[in-house]
Write a protein that holds these residues in place. Structure first.
Motif, mmCIF file in Angstrom:
data_model
loop_
_atom_site.group_PDB
_atom_site.id
_atom_site.type_symbol
_atom_site.label_atom_id
_atom_site.label_comp_id
_atom_site.label_asym_id
_atom_site.label_seq_id
_atom_site.Cartn_x
_atom_site.Cartn_y
_atom_site.Cartn_z
ATOM 1 N N ARG A 73 28.290 83.069 106.311
ATOM 2 C CA ARG A 73 26.947 83.615 106.088
ATOM 3 C C ARG A 73 26.195 83.777 107.409
ATOM 4 N N ARG A 77 18.904 76.573 89.957
ATOM 5 C CA ARG A 77 19.398 75.190 90.013
ATOM 6 C C ARG A 77 18.408 74.294 90.756
ATOM 7 N N GLU A 97 19.473 83.855 93.363
ATOM 8 C CA GLU A 97 18.723 83.597 92.130
ATOM 9 C C GLU A 97 19.297 82.402 91.374
ATOM 10 N N ASP A 98 20.620 82.255 91.391
ATOM 11 C CA ASP A 98 21.266 81.120 90.721
ATOM 12 C C ASP A 98 20.968 79.812 91.457
ATOM 13 N N ILE A 99 21.027 79.870 92.783
ATOM 14 C CA ILE A 99 20.718 78.683 93.585
ATOM 15 C C ILE A 99 19.274 78.254 93.337
ATOM 16 N N ASP A 102 23.864 72.794 95.850
ATOM 17 C CA ASP A 102 24.900 73.552 96.538
ATOM 18 C C ASP A 102 24.492 75.024 96.635
ATOM 19 N N LEU A 147 26.500 77.649 96.820
ATOM 20 C CA LEU A 147 27.489 78.581 96.303
ATOM 21 C C LEU A 147 26.844 79.441 95.222
ATOM 22 N N GLY A 148 27.012 80.742 95.309
ATOM 23 C CA GLY A 148 26.480 81.636 94.287
ATOM 24 C C GLY A 148 25.351 82.505 94.797
ATOM 25 N N ALA A 149 24.799 83.279 93.893
ATOM 26 C CA ALA A 149 23.724 84.213 94.224
ATOM 27 C C ALA A 149 22.420 83.447 94.472
#
Length: 179
Positions: free
Chosen positions: A114, A159, A154-156, A148, A150-152
């Motif tokens: 990243r 969470r 919006e998902d982070i 974590d 990991l992921g998009a």
């Protein structure tokens, strides 16, 4: 009614503090402050040259972030800061005792990828090893959660909001959005 917290989004360079911070602030309905904006020009120049900051460089920067967080006490807010060491977080808590920390974590390989893909940022990937070497994860007696990366984004963020609300229990001190 509980008082909203200031959330400090922390972690090594490349974990997405600048991406997740504004998304989290929006989800919580509070303002966001970019921690990098509190660095004096000398710090930016040093990091741009590939030289890690030392504690002497960091104290004034952390004090500026702490002043912002203190000014948001009772109002809530989100600010990014690497806050890699316990002593740095202690300094931020000295200014803003009710601050909570959101530690963005992830595999080194993902974070390095990243970092190499981002454009126009002063922090080179060469400093990632020093960031991981300096990192002291949140301890049990520190108010905060780890999420974590990991992921998009919006998902982070989702969470993170869930973890912060769980940290706060049902008291509602972490600001809630209406959506």
């Amino acid at each position: 009614m509980s008082t909203p917290h200031v959330v400090v989004v922390m972690g090594v360079a490349g974990t997405g503090k600048t991406t997740i911070g504004p998304l989290l602030a929006d989800a919580l309905g509070v303002p966001y402050a970019e921690g990098d904006d509190f660095h004096p020009p000398a710090n930016i120049a040093k990091m741009s040259a590939g030289t890690p900051l030392d504690d002497g460089d960091r104290w004034p920067w952390l004090d500026e972030i702490g002043r912002w967080a203190h000014g948001r006490a009772g109002l809530g807010g989100v600010v990014s800061s690497s806050a890699l060491k316990r002593s740095y977080r202690d300094r931020l808590r000295a200014a803003a005792p009710d601050a909570v920390f959101l530690h963005l974590t992830g595999a080194r390989e993902l974070i390095e990828r990243r970092m190499s893909e981002r454009k126009g940022h002063f922090m080179p990937t060469a400093l990632l090893d020093s960031q991981f070497a300096t990192l002291q994860p949140l301890e049990q007696d520190e108010a905060g959660v780890a999420v974590d990366v990991l992921g998009a984004p919006e998902d982070i963020t989702a969470r993170a909001v869930a973890a912060l609300r769980a940290l706060d229990g049902s008291a509602g001190a972490v600001p809630r959005s209406d959506g």
